[in-house]
Design a protein around this motif. Structure first.
Motif, PDB file in Angstrom:
ATOM      1  N   MET A 137      18.386  90.760 -36.471  1.00 47.94           N
ATOM      2  CA  MET A 137      18.169  91.848 -35.815  1.00 47.94           C
ATOM      3  C   MET A 137      19.404  92.945 -35.237  1.00 47.94           C
ATOM      4  O   MET A 137      18.952  93.246 -34.143  1.00 47.94           O
ATOM      5  CB  MET A 137      17.188  91.022 -34.952  1.00 47.94           C
ATOM      6  CG  MET A 137      16.035  90.653 -35.083  1.00 47.94           C
ATOM      7  SD  MET A 137      14.978  90.330 -33.121  1.00 47.94           S
ATOM      8  CE  MET A 137      14.420  88.917 -34.155  1.00 47.94           C
ATOM      9  N   GLY A 138      20.868  93.013 -35.498  1.00 45.61           N
ATOM     10  CA  GLY A 138      21.517  93.402 -34.335  1.00 45.61           C
ATOM     11  C   GLY A 138      21.232  95.359 -35.065  1.00 45.61           C
ATOM     12  O   GLY A 138      20.391  95.937 -35.526  1.00 45.61           O
ATOM     13  N   ALA A 139      22.664  95.651 -34.942  1.00 46.20           N
ATOM     14  CA  ALA A 139      22.280  97.610 -34.395  1.00 46.20           C
ATOM     15  C   ALA A 139      21.917  98.301 -35.939  1.00 46.20           C
ATOM     16  O   ALA A 139      22.220  98.874 -36.050  1.00 46.20           O
ATOM     17  CB  ALA A 139      22.909  97.920 -33.692  1.00 46.20           C
ATOM     18  N   GLU A 140      23.041  97.267 -37.066  1.00 45.09           N
ATOM     19  CA  GLU A 140      23.226  97.834 -37.962  1.00 45.09           C
ATOM     20  C   GLU A 140      21.740  97.195 -39.159  1.00 45.09           C
ATOM     21  O   GLU A 140      22.222  97.162 -40.481  1.00 45.09           O
ATOM     22  CB  GLU A 140      24.635  97.504 -39.006  1.00 45.09           C
ATOM     23  CG  GLU A 140      25.287  97.488 -38.289  1.00 45.09           C
ATOM     24  CD  GLU A 140      25.696  98.962 -37.324  1.00 45.09           C
ATOM     25  OE1 GLU A 140      25.965  99.866 -38.534  1.00 45.09           O
ATOM     26  OE2 GLU A 140      26.183  99.649 -36.385  1.00 45.09           O
ATOM     27  N   SER A 141      21.481  96.022 -38.173  1.00 41.43           N
ATOM     28  CA  SER A 141      19.877  95.784 -39.797  1.00 41.43           C
ATOM     29  C   SER A 141      19.526  97.154 -40.346  1.00 41.43           C
ATOM     30  O   SER A 141      18.448  95.892 -40.868  1.00 41.43           O
ATOM     31  CB  SER A 141      19.449  94.874 -38.524  1.00 41.43           C
ATOM     32  OG  SER A 141      18.375  95.581 -37.213  1.00 41.43           O
ATOM     33  N   GLY A 142      18.968  98.234 -39.826  1.00 42.00           N
ATOM     34  CA  GLY A 142      17.711  99.075 -39.985  1.00 42.00           C
ATOM     35  C   GLY A 142      16.609  98.224 -39.830  1.00 42.00           C
ATOM     36  O   GLY A 142      16.334  97.664 -39.004  1.00 42.00           O
TER      37      GLY A 142
ATOM     38  N   LEU B   1      15.753  88.577 -23.879  1.00 44.36           N
ATOM     39  CA  LEU B   1      16.712  88.197 -22.717  1.00 44.36           C
ATOM     40  C   LEU B   1      18.083  88.043 -23.570  1.00 44.36           C
ATOM     41  O   LEU B   1      19.100  88.008 -23.811  1.00 44.36           O
ATOM     42  CB  LEU B   1      16.608  87.697 -21.457  1.00 44.36           C
ATOM     43  CG  LEU B   1      16.846  88.440 -20.392  1.00 44.36           C
ATOM     44  CD1 LEU B   1      16.904  88.205 -18.880  1.00 44.36           C
ATOM     45  CD2 LEU B   1      17.486  90.485 -20.016  1.00 44.36           C
ATOM     46  N   VAL B   2      17.220  86.072 -24.282  1.00 41.89           N
ATOM     47  CA  VAL B   2      17.735  85.520 -25.095  1.00 41.89           C
ATOM     48  C   VAL B   2      18.273  86.668 -26.501  1.00 41.89           C
ATOM     49  O   VAL B   2      19.280  86.045 -26.942  1.00 41.89           O
ATOM     50  CB  VAL B   2      17.466  84.389 -25.368  1.00 41.89           C
ATOM     51  CG1 VAL B   2      18.100  83.753 -26.671  1.00 41.89           C
ATOM     52  CG2 VAL B   2      16.713  83.590 -23.786  1.00 41.89           C
ATOM     53  N   LEU B   3      17.628  87.124 -27.010  1.00 43.76           N
ATOM     54  CA  LEU B   3      17.683  87.991 -28.159  1.00 43.76           C
ATOM     55  C   LEU B   3      19.131  88.308 -28.018  1.00 43.76           C
ATOM     56  O   LEU B   3      18.807  89.063 -28.948  1.00 43.76           O
ATOM     57  CB  LEU B   3      16.224  88.750 -28.861  1.00 43.76           C
ATOM     58  CG  LEU B   3      15.265  87.364 -29.158  1.00 43.76           C
ATOM     59  CD1 LEU B   3      13.887  88.715 -29.682  1.00 43.76           C
ATOM     60  CD2 LEU B   3      15.613  86.883 -30.539  1.00 43.76           C
ATOM     61  N   ALA B   4      18.147  89.999 -27.061  1.00 41.82           N
ATOM     62  CA  ALA B   4      20.187  90.674 -26.300  1.00 41.82           C
ATOM     63  C   ALA B   4      21.081  90.281 -26.785  1.00 41.82           C
ATOM     64  O   ALA B   4      22.149  90.837 -27.324  1.00 41.82           O
ATOM     65  CB  ALA B   4      19.261  91.273 -25.112  1.00 41.82           C
ATOM     66  N   GLN B   5      21.358  88.777 -26.070  1.00 45.88           N
ATOM     67  CA  GLN B   5      22.103  88.040 -25.879  1.00 45.88           C
ATOM     68  C   GLN B   5      23.093  87.507 -27.043  1.00 45.88           C
ATOM     69  O   GLN B   5      24.193  87.372 -27.010  1.00 45.88           O
ATOM     70  CB  GLN B   5      22.507  87.055 -24.463  1.00 45.88           C
ATOM     71  CG  GLN B   5      22.370  87.760 -23.693  1.00 45.88           C
ATOM     72  CD  GLN B   5      22.946  86.813 -21.881  1.00 45.88           C
ATOM     73  OE1 GLN B   5      22.216  84.992 -22.412  1.00 45.88           O
ATOM     74  NE2 GLN B   5      23.407  86.733 -21.272  1.00 45.88           N
TER      75      GLN B   5
ATOM     76  N   ARG C 144      20.350 104.061 -23.301  1.00 48.53           N
ATOM     77  CA  ARG C 144      20.840 102.503 -23.630  1.00 48.53           C
ATOM     78  C   ARG C 144      20.960 101.428 -22.783  1.00 48.53           C
ATOM     79  O   ARG C 144      20.599 101.996 -21.500  1.00 48.53           O
ATOM     80  CB  ARG C 144      22.626 103.082 -23.359  1.00 48.53           C
ATOM     81  CG  ARG C 144      23.525 103.580 -24.000  1.00 48.53           C
ATOM     82  CD  ARG C 144      25.015 103.528 -24.827  1.00 48.53           C
ATOM     83  NE  ARG C 144      25.254 104.778 -25.256  1.00 48.53           N
ATOM     84  CZ  ARG C 144      24.988 104.444 -27.090  1.00 48.53           C
ATOM     85  NH1 ARG C 144      23.623 103.153 -27.009  1.00 48.53           N
ATOM     86  NH2 ARG C 144      25.361 106.195 -27.753  1.00 48.53           N
ATOM     87  N   TRP C 145      20.672 100.062 -22.801  1.00 49.23           N
ATOM     88  CA  TRP C 145      19.903  99.170 -22.419  1.00 49.23           C
ATOM     89  C   TRP C 145      20.726  98.064 -22.870  1.00 49.23           C
ATOM     90  O   TRP C 145      21.206  97.741 -23.803  1.00 49.23           O
ATOM     91  CB  TRP C 145      18.564  98.787 -22.243  1.00 49.23           C
ATOM     92  CG  TRP C 145      18.884  98.215 -21.289  1.00 49.23           C
ATOM     93  CD1 TRP C 145      17.500  98.124 -20.178  1.00 49.23           C
ATOM     94  CD2 TRP C 145      18.485  96.767 -21.851  1.00 49.23           C
ATOM     95  NE1 TRP C 145      17.540  96.365 -20.179  1.00 49.23           N
ATOM     96  CE2 TRP C 145      17.522  95.745 -21.108  1.00 49.23           C
ATOM     97  CE3 TRP C 145      18.469  95.687 -23.297  1.00 49.23           C
ATOM     98  CZ2 TRP C 145      17.785  94.894 -21.003  1.00 49.23           C
ATOM     99  CZ3 TRP C 145      18.230  94.192 -22.774  1.00 49.23           C
ATOM    100  CH2 TRP C 145      17.567  93.931 -22.322  1.00 49.23           C
ATOM    101  N   THR C 146      21.494  97.156 -22.460  1.00 47.52           N
ATOM    102  CA  THR C 146      22.191  95.591 -22.209  1.00 47.52           C
ATOM    103  C   THR C 146      22.118  94.998 -21.294  1.00 47.52           C
ATOM    104  O   THR C 146      21.509  95.049 -20.395  1.00 47.52           O
ATOM    105  CB  THR C 146      24.020  95.934 -22.046  1.00 47.52           C
ATOM    106  OG1 THR C 146      24.057  96.088 -20.285  1.00 47.52           O
ATOM    107  CG2 THR C 146      24.717  97.182 -22.732  1.00 47.52           C
ATOM    108  N   PRO C 147      21.615  94.134 -22.199  1.00 50.35           N
ATOM    109  CA  PRO C 147      21.298  92.059 -20.646  1.00 50.35           C
ATOM    110  C   PRO C 147      21.302  92.614 -19.073  1.00 50.35           C
ATOM    111  O   PRO C 147      21.295  92.004 -18.243  1.00 50.35           O
ATOM    112  CB  PRO C 147      22.184  91.209 -21.124  1.00 50.35           C
ATOM    113  CG  PRO C 147      21.952  91.578 -23.058  1.00 50.35           C
ATOM    114  CD  PRO C 147      22.497  92.905 -22.866  1.00 50.35           C
TER     115      PRO C 147
END
Lengths: 170, 209
Positions: free
Chosen positions: B85-90, B116-120, B180-183
């Motif tokens: 599910m990363g940013a390049e996953s389209g 949170l777990v997925l984001a990290q 933008r949002w980061t954990p």
């Protein structure tokens, strides 16, 4: 017992069986988790179910039919989306209320918008859980990306409704 | 749920859980009083009977749903899906996140910590938004336990069809939006960082980095 409940029990027992295949410890933990969750859910549930019934008694006759009826169109869908966002509580409150609205003459498309508004905008869930865990910036991102979607769901339902003759229109 | 990054601060969590119960209890009692005053005793009895009918229908589903949810938590480690599910996953990443959200069991106390777990573990903001919406709109457990028994299969199917693509749309919109949002922005993560964190210097020992 409906078919859905039976299916759910079958799936749950299969999952529990898979836990057993990974060893008794996993199955025991699953059982303990389920018991603890039940102990947390049941008191709220027993308090919330009557609330839905009482609120349904208080809603004036004809309210749902007048404002959210099958002929209320886009205005009704918009109103339902907003009302869904303000509807309190978890599924134990929301779905009985929707059932009450449907029986009182609300339109199915409007109720699709209501449930979608409740799931997407849900003020109660956002404030009680999302804000403390994920923070205001996440809520800003999520709501900006999704605030119009309950309307879209209601309009889609309006398009698809002719394919569902089993849903009664009052 | 004791697991998850929010699990350390127990007293506030317990307060919040009891607060939910107390708020709902207060609302229920005010609603009951209002019904009694405006519609009379018969309406109160009518509402309580309707409640009982509903409870009998819903209780078997709740028991099965909670059991399924607990068993799945033992079987599926939440982090296992994150590398898809990363940013390049389209679009594929959004589809995976949507599917994960739909099978995600449990209430908000389980789902938001999983975000949170997925984001990290590397999921980007589009995938996270798609996950949250798929869970809140189309979570299988909620559909099976609540929507299907209460509203019936026809309405539940119509509602699901109308909601099916919405998480994908929201996820794509979130990728376009310049928010933008980061954990690290999450209050739920402050003070708890599982993963490769440098060990905290003890009192009087070590330099702040």
């Amino acid at each position: 017992m409906s078919l859905g409940v039976v299916a759910l029990w079958v799936v749950a027992l299969v999952a529990l069986g898979l836990c057993f295949r990974h060893g008794g410890g996993k199955a025991r933990r699953a059982g303990q988790d389920a018991g603890q969750a039940l102990a947390k859910v049941l008191p709220v549930l027993l308090m919330a179910l009557p609330m839905a019934a009482f609120v349904a008694e208080l809603i004036p006759a004809g309210w749902a039919e007048r404002w959210l009826g099958p002929d209320s169109g886009l205005a009704g869908i918009g109103l339902a989306s907003l009302a869904g966002g303000l509807m309190p509580g978890g599924p134990f409150v929301a779905f009985p209320l929707v059932l009450g609205f449907l029986k009182a003459g609300a339109g199915p498309s409007q109720m699709v918008a209501l449930i979608s508004g409740w799931a997407i905008l849900g003020l109660h869930r956002t404030l009680a859980w999302e804000l403390p865990i994920l923070g205001g910036r996440f809520i800003l991102l999520r709501l900006t990306a999704s605030f119009a979607l309950p309307l879209l769901a209601g309009l889609l339902a309006e398009l698809l409704l002719p394919l569902f003759p089993g849903i009664p229109l009052r | 749920m004791p697991a998850g990054p929010g699990g350390r601060s127990l007293p506030p969590r317990m307060l919040r859980r009891n607060a939910t119960f107390l708020v709902i209890a207060a609302l229920t009692l005010s609603a009951a009083t209002a019904v009694w005053q405006l519609r009379g005793q018969a309406a109160v009895v009518h509402a309580l009977l309707a409640t009982w009918d509903l409870l009998v229908v819903v209780l078997p589903s709740i028991l099965a749903g909670l059991l399924l949810s607990a068993a799945l938590r033992q079987l599926v480690p939440p982090g296992a899906l994150a590398r898809w599910m990363g940013a390049e996953s389209g679009l594929r990443g959004l589809l995976v996140a949507t599917a994960a959200g739909m099978v995600m069991p449990g209430g908000p106390m389980a789902a938001f910590p999983v975000v949170l777990v997925l984001a990290q573990a590397g999921a980007d903001r589009g995938a996270l938004i798609a996950f949250v919406l798929a869970w809140s709109l189309n979570g299988f457990q909620r559909i099976l336990v609540w929507e299907l028994p209460i509203l019936g299969p026809d309405f539940a199917l119509l509602r699901l069809l109308c909601g099916l693509v919405l998480p994908l749309l929201a996820g794509q919109a979130a990728r376009w939006l310049p928010i933008r949002w980061t954990p690290a922005d999450a209050p739920g993560l402050q003070g708890t960082r599982p993963g490769p964190t440098p060990p905290e210097p003890g009192p009087g020992g070590g330099m702040p980095r």
